[in-house]
Each structure stands twice: as C-alpha cells, then as structure tokens.
Design a protein around this motif. Structure first.
Motif, PDB file in Angstrom:
ATOM      1  N   MET A  13      44.843 -14.348  -2.735  1.00  0.00           N
ATOM      2  CA  MET A  13      43.488 -14.357  -2.067  1.00  0.00           C
ATOM      3  C   MET A  13      43.410 -15.548  -0.940  1.00  0.00           C
ATOM      4  O   MET A  13      42.640 -16.345  -0.895  1.00  0.00           O
ATOM      5  CB  MET A  13      42.477 -14.980  -3.257  1.00  0.00           C
ATOM      6  CG  MET A  13      42.380 -13.939  -4.349  1.00  0.00           C
ATOM      7  SD  MET A  13      41.614 -12.282  -3.722  1.00  0.00           S
ATOM      8  CE  MET A  13      39.736 -13.026  -3.862  1.00  0.00           C
ATOM      9  N   THR A  14      44.521 -15.184  -0.192  1.00  0.00           N
ATOM     10  CA  THR A  14      44.404 -16.096   0.984  1.00  0.00           C
ATOM     11  C   THR A  14      43.997 -15.111   2.149  1.00  0.00           C
ATOM     12  O   THR A  14      43.757 -13.985   2.051  1.00  0.00           O
ATOM     13  CB  THR A  14      45.915 -16.423   1.436  1.00  0.00           C
ATOM     14  OG1 THR A  14      46.717 -15.205   1.757  1.00  0.00           O
ATOM     15  CG2 THR A  14      46.811 -16.955   0.125  1.00  0.00           C
ATOM     16  N   ARG A 332      45.826 -26.188  -5.625  1.00  0.00           N
ATOM     17  CA  ARG A 332      46.675 -24.879  -5.306  1.00  0.00           C
ATOM     18  C   ARG A 332      48.122 -24.762  -5.987  1.00  0.00           C
ATOM     19  O   ARG A 332      48.081 -23.425  -6.302  1.00  0.00           O
ATOM     20  CB  ARG A 332      46.976 -24.959  -3.719  1.00  0.00           C
ATOM     21  CG  ARG A 332      45.572 -25.136  -2.803  1.00  0.00           C
ATOM     22  CD  ARG A 332      46.084 -24.899  -1.271  1.00  0.00           C
ATOM     23  NE  ARG A 332      46.944 -23.628  -1.034  1.00  0.00           N
ATOM     24  CZ  ARG A 332      48.136 -23.611  -0.526  1.00  0.00           C
ATOM     25  NH1 ARG A 332      48.751 -24.858  -0.333  1.00  0.00           N
ATOM     26  NH2 ARG A 332      48.623 -22.471  -0.175  1.00  0.00           N
ATOM     27  N   GLU A 342      46.833 -17.453  -5.647  1.00  0.00           N
ATOM     28  CA  GLU A 342      47.231 -18.084  -4.291  1.00  0.00           C
ATOM     29  C   GLU A 342      46.078 -18.045  -3.561  1.00  0.00           C
ATOM     30  O   GLU A 342      45.356 -17.040  -3.079  1.00  0.00           O
ATOM     31  CB  GLU A 342      48.210 -17.552  -3.644  1.00  0.00           C
ATOM     32  CG  GLU A 342      48.807 -18.337  -2.501  1.00  0.00           C
ATOM     33  CD  GLU A 342      49.835 -17.796  -1.705  1.00  0.00           C
ATOM     34  OE1 GLU A 342      50.205 -18.482  -0.665  1.00  0.00           O
ATOM     35  OE2 GLU A 342      50.414 -16.663  -2.008  1.00  0.00           O
ATOM     36  N   ILE A 343      45.529 -19.461  -2.998  1.00  0.00           N
ATOM     37  CA  ILE A 343      44.621 -19.541  -2.109  1.00  0.00           C
ATOM     38  C   ILE A 343      45.324 -20.392  -0.985  1.00  0.00           C
ATOM     39  O   ILE A 343      46.336 -20.941  -1.185  1.00  0.00           O
ATOM     40  CB  ILE A 343      43.167 -20.169  -2.541  1.00  0.00           C
ATOM     41  CG1 ILE A 343      43.528 -21.730  -3.082  1.00  0.00           C
ATOM     42  CG2 ILE A 343      42.552 -19.481  -3.521  1.00  0.00           C
ATOM     43  CD1 ILE A 343      42.246 -22.513  -3.529  1.00  0.00           C
ATOM     44  N   TRP A 355      39.982 -25.780   1.691  1.00  0.00           N
ATOM     45  CA  TRP A 355      40.597 -24.491   1.031  1.00  0.00           C
ATOM     46  C   TRP A 355      39.991 -23.355   1.628  1.00  0.00           C
ATOM     47  O   TRP A 355      38.889 -23.485   2.254  1.00  0.00           O
ATOM     48  CB  TRP A 355      40.374 -24.364  -0.426  1.00  0.00           C
ATOM     49  CG  TRP A 355      41.198 -25.400  -1.193  1.00  0.00           C
ATOM     50  CD1 TRP A 355      42.199 -25.962  -1.306  1.00  0.00           C
ATOM     51  CD2 TRP A 355      40.357 -26.255  -2.194  1.00  0.00           C
ATOM     52  NE1 TRP A 355      42.638 -26.903  -2.236  1.00  0.00           N
ATOM     53  CE2 TRP A 355      41.468 -27.096  -2.914  1.00  0.00           C
ATOM     54  CE3 TRP A 355      39.119 -26.254  -2.907  1.00  0.00           C
ATOM     55  CZ2 TRP A 355      41.104 -27.781  -3.857  1.00  0.00           C
ATOM     56  CZ3 TRP A 355      38.918 -27.024  -3.767  1.00  0.00           C
ATOM     57  CH2 TRP A 355      39.720 -28.018  -4.509  1.00  0.00           C
ATOM     58  N   ARG A 356      40.920 -22.351   1.670  1.00  0.00           N
ATOM     59  CA  ARG A 356      40.213 -21.075   2.197  1.00  0.00           C
ATOM     60  C   ARG A 356      40.494 -19.925   1.305  1.00  0.00           C
ATOM     61  O   ARG A 356      41.766 -19.742   0.881  1.00  0.00           O
ATOM     62  CB  ARG A 356      40.938 -20.606   3.534  1.00  0.00           C
ATOM     63  CG  ARG A 356      40.560 -21.715   4.720  1.00  0.00           C
ATOM     64  CD  ARG A 356      41.422 -21.291   6.104  1.00  0.00           C
ATOM     65  NE  ARG A 356      42.790 -21.502   5.607  1.00  0.00           N
ATOM     66  CZ  ARG A 356      43.748 -20.656   6.500  1.00  0.00           C
ATOM     67  NH1 ARG A 356      43.253 -19.624   7.224  1.00  0.00           N
ATOM     68  NH2 ARG A 356      45.007 -20.823   6.458  1.00  0.00           N
ATOM     69  N   ILE A 357      39.494 -19.198   0.830  1.00  0.00           N
ATOM     70  CA  ILE A 357      39.542 -17.968   0.214  1.00  0.00           C
ATOM     71  C   ILE A 357      39.571 -16.687   0.776  1.00  0.00           C
ATOM     72  O   ILE A 357      38.723 -16.586   1.464  1.00  0.00           O
ATOM     73  CB  ILE A 357      38.879 -18.012  -1.246  1.00  0.00           C
ATOM     74  CG1 ILE A 357      38.912 -19.296  -2.062  1.00  0.00           C
ATOM     75  CG2 ILE A 357      38.669 -16.451  -1.693  1.00  0.00           C
ATOM     76  CD1 ILE A 357      38.017 -19.301  -3.175  1.00  0.00           C
ATOM     77  N   ASN A 359      39.503 -12.531   1.554  1.00  0.00           N
ATOM     78  CA  ASN A 359      38.797 -11.631   0.816  1.00  0.00           C
ATOM     79  C   ASN A 359      38.836 -10.425   1.749  1.00  0.00           C
ATOM     80  O   ASN A 359      38.173  -9.870   2.318  1.00  0.00           O
ATOM     81  CB  ASN A 359      37.067 -11.883   0.672  1.00  0.00           C
ATOM     82  CG  ASN A 359      36.394 -10.943   0.198  1.00  0.00           C
ATOM     83  OD1 ASN A 359      36.680 -10.063  -0.779  1.00  0.00           O
ATOM     84  ND2 ASN A 359      35.221 -10.367   1.135  1.00  0.00           N
ATOM     85  N   VAL A 372      39.998 -15.461  -9.134  1.00  0.00           N
ATOM     86  CA  VAL A 372      40.275 -16.664  -8.033  1.00  0.00           C
ATOM     87  C   VAL A 372      39.230 -17.675  -8.555  1.00  0.00           C
ATOM     88  O   VAL A 372      39.453 -18.786  -8.643  1.00  0.00           O
ATOM     89  CB  VAL A 372      40.141 -16.374  -6.871  1.00  0.00           C
ATOM     90  CG1 VAL A 372      38.726 -15.994  -6.241  1.00  0.00           C
ATOM     91  CG2 VAL A 372      40.614 -17.248  -5.958  1.00  0.00           C
ATOM     92  N   LEU A 376      40.196 -21.567  -9.916  1.00  0.00           N
ATOM     93  CA  LEU A 376      39.800 -22.534  -9.115  1.00  0.00           C
ATOM     94  C   LEU A 376      39.055 -23.569 -10.069  1.00  0.00           C
ATOM     95  O   LEU A 376      39.035 -24.931 -10.105  1.00  0.00           O
ATOM     96  CB  LEU A 376      38.878 -22.443  -8.117  1.00  0.00           C
ATOM     97  CG  LEU A 376      38.443 -23.272  -7.140  1.00  0.00           C
ATOM     98  CD1 LEU A 376      39.487 -24.397  -6.482  1.00  0.00           C
ATOM     99  CD2 LEU A 376      37.651 -22.911  -5.981  1.00  0.00           C
TER     100      LEU A 376
END
Length: 402
Positions: A13-14, A332, A342-343, A355-357, A359, A372, A376
C-alpha cells in the motif's frame, strides 16, 4: 551454492510499486515472441490504442518506452529541448525537481516557481509566471506522490496552447486511477508508467503526444547510422535509446528496428490495460475514490492528522502526519515484519514527519484497505501512541456499507 529465491507475500500500500494484477503476471510468463513476429506486432498495435483511453486522448501517437516512468519523462523533455531553451517548472513537491534535473542535463535555462508542498498552485499564479518568463516549455506534475496533492491544469494548458508554448505533464501517479483529459487540458506530451495504477511490474513508461510535438520530432529525426548513412540531422535528439523520433517509427507501420523490445513486459502491459478497460474506466475511478474515502475515514477515526489540503488531495495517495513521539520507521518496520503490509515514508522536509498510504491499481481493494488500517492501528497501539483504538476499520466499513 545459491538457493532458489523465496519471495514473501506482501500487501503493498505504497504510492508505487503496487501489487501486480495476476492476469498481467500470467501473461508475462507466456512464451517469448520475436519483436517483429506478426503475433507480437498485433499485441503492440492493441497496446497503442489502449494506452490512449486512460489518457483521455485521440492523439495518433501513444506507445511504451522501455524503462521505468523516468525514461518517459526524459524522452519527452529531451525531444523538445535544445540548449538554451527556457523551461518553467512549477514546484509543489519532490518530482517537479526531477523534471528540472532532466532539463538541466539537457542544457535548458530553467526557472522554478516554488511554493510550500501543502497544496498545488492556483492556475492563475502559474499563468502569470508564464507571462513573465515566456518559456518554450512548461513542465508540471499532475499528481505529486511526495505529498499526495493534485494540480488542476486545464487553464494552464489552454494558455500554453494559445501562446505556442509546449505543455509537458507527468501523469505517472494519476494515470488509471483518476480521470485524465489530455486533449481537453491542452497537454502536448503526457507521461505515465506501468508500476502504479496499471498494476504491471515496473519497467515501461507510457507516453502520448500531439501533432505539434510530432512536427518537432520529424524536424529532429535521424536514422541510426547502422541502418542508413543518408538520414543525418545536425539537430538530432541527444539520446539514441530515448529518441522518440525513432521509437515512434518502431511503433508505427514503418517498424524501423530500434532496440530489442521487452516482449514480456508488453504482454503484461496489454493485460493490465485490458483489465482496466474491461472494468470500465468510470468504475475504476469510482473504486479508487471509494477506497480513498475509506482510508480517510479510518485515519480520521484513529485521531491522526493529514498533511496538506484534503480538498486537493489525489485519491491515489494519502499523506498522514506521524504522531509526536512516534518513530515512523519503527512503525513501518513493524507493519512489514508482523503484518506483511508496506506503506511509505516521504522525502525532503517531510521525511520522518509523514507516512504515505498508496491506493493504486490492483492494490486498491477493500480487503487491502481494511488490512492496512488494522496494521497501522496495531503498530501504533504497540508503540503506545495516543490513538482511538478499534475505530479505524469500523469507520472504513461504514463507508463500504453506505
């Protein structure tokens, strides 16, 4: 003695790469065809037409450049730039500077219009700077993955078209996940890639350009010396491998030999695009939008904050503020090691703060969103973060049940 590789299963989920679509992976395991085999040429021709659909274009030229998304960005810019040409680059995130890096190496005169990364530009601000600087090229990023912000650009494009300025746009993070209108927005060259919403492994860049650009390419065309000593050009494009004037001819009926095509990647691209089109682009965009709403609802329910303006956030990336006192990299690592999720972190001034998710594409699924969010929350709970416990998944499910 080396052992056979053992690849762990991950929920990715990056903001890229993302999980490849199983149909694309199966296609990539098919037998190799020669790059001029009629069966392969048919696949190429279909890929050309399918590339145009998520771009929202009727351009004649649309094809793949071997290499990651960066190869397409470089190919597009060096096709237009001659030493000393003026290029305006509006910067509201990391990847605009990449455009500048490429232009710098092409010996352009670069002018950066910079702002804080928390929101994109007002279009009028960019237009006013265009009037002042009078560039040959405006190069912009549509969706900045570093901060999750997305730039409106139809007015900028219209101004560029009306004033004979080339408009080059990086659509890597939005292609296939957000409605794009290359023609209506006045974009001369648009660039995307395979590893995000197309759900194909990294390795190809997608490009489309209009007749204005094609005229420039025709004027700079030089045939490779090993194929002909007759067609030479003092103003040829500086790269052989990334020469769009030659690549265009390989992807056309002319079929000029340029390089050994990555046939397996083209198989995967064909199927990745086909699956998007089969789902229906309106349905694809609705799926990304719903999953984005569920992610936002879950993050809010935990009590976490967001970086930047939510009204201009792109549906494919969500930037989340790391709570005070929490080591973002430890979170992370725990999510990856214990949950298999993984984010991403971010870059520059946002490193360690956000952080960045992602989509995107095949990763944009309800099961992944719920996974996710639970991972988290579990990791933050383990590190004693001050969050609302047990609310994130419930809030996301509320979105899905509506």
């Amino acid at each position: 003695m080396f052992s056979e590789i053992s690849v762990p299963s991950r929920t990715i989920m990056t903001p890229g790469p993302v999980e490849a679509h199983p149909v694309a992976l199966r296609a990539m395991s098919a037998s190799i065809l020669g790059q001029f085999d009629p069966a392969f040429l048919q696949i190429m021709d279909e890929v050309k037409e399918m590339i145009k659909i998520p771009f929202g274009t009727k351009n004649e030229q649309a094809f793949a450049v071997d290499g990651t998304s960066r190869s397409g960005l470089e190919a597009a810019l060096i096709a237009l730039i001659e030493p000393g040409d003026k290029v305006l680059i509006p910067v509201y995130g990391r990847f605009a500077y990449l455009l500048g890096e490429i232009c710098e190496r092409a010996k352009a005169e670069i002018h950066y219009l910079e702002k804080e990364w928390d929101a994109p530009f007002e279009q009028e601000t960019v237009i006013e700077e265009i009037k002042k600087f009078q560039p040959k090229i405006v190069a912009m990023v549509h969706g900045e993955t570093a901060n999750g912000q997305m730039q409106s650009m139809e007015k900028i494009g219209q101004h560029c078209q009306a004033n004979d300025i080339f408009f080059v746009v990086d659509m890597v993070a939005t292609y296939g996940g957000v409605p794009l209108e290359v023609d209506a927005w006045g974009v001369d060259i648009a660039i995307a890639g395979t590893q995000k919403c197309v759900s194909v492994p990294s390795g190809l860049s997608l490009i489309t350009y209009n007749d204005r650009v094609e005229q420039v390419l025709t004027s700079r065309y030089q045939k490779e010396l090993g194929l002909s000593k007759d067609i030479r050009n003092d103003n040829h494009i500086s790269s052989n491998y990334l020469d769009l004037s030659q690549l265009q001819r390989y992807w056309s009926e002319e079929r000029i030999n340029h390089h050994t095509e990555a046939t397996s990647m083209i198989y995967g691209l064909h199927e990745g695009l086909r699956m998007l089109i089969k789902e229906g682009m309106a349905n694809v965009y609705a799926r990304h939008a719903q999953n984005d709403q569920a992610i936002i609802a879950g993050i809010k329910a935990m009590g976490l904050g967001f970086y930047g303006d939510l009204t201009t956030k792109m549906p494919t990336v969500t930037p989340i503020m790391i709570p005070d006192g929490i080591d973002g990299e430890q979170v992370r690592a725990l999510m990856l090691d214990e949950f298999g999720v993984e984010i991403a972190s971010s870059f520059g001034a946002l490193q360690g703060k956000v952080w960045r998710i992602g989509n995107m594409g095949y990763s944009s699924r309800k099961s992944n969103v719920l996974h996710v969010l639970s991972a988290l929350e579990g990791a933050l709970n383990y590190f004693d973060a001050d969050i609302a416990k047990g609310e994130a998944v419930k809030a996301a499910l509320t979105i899905y049940k509506q």
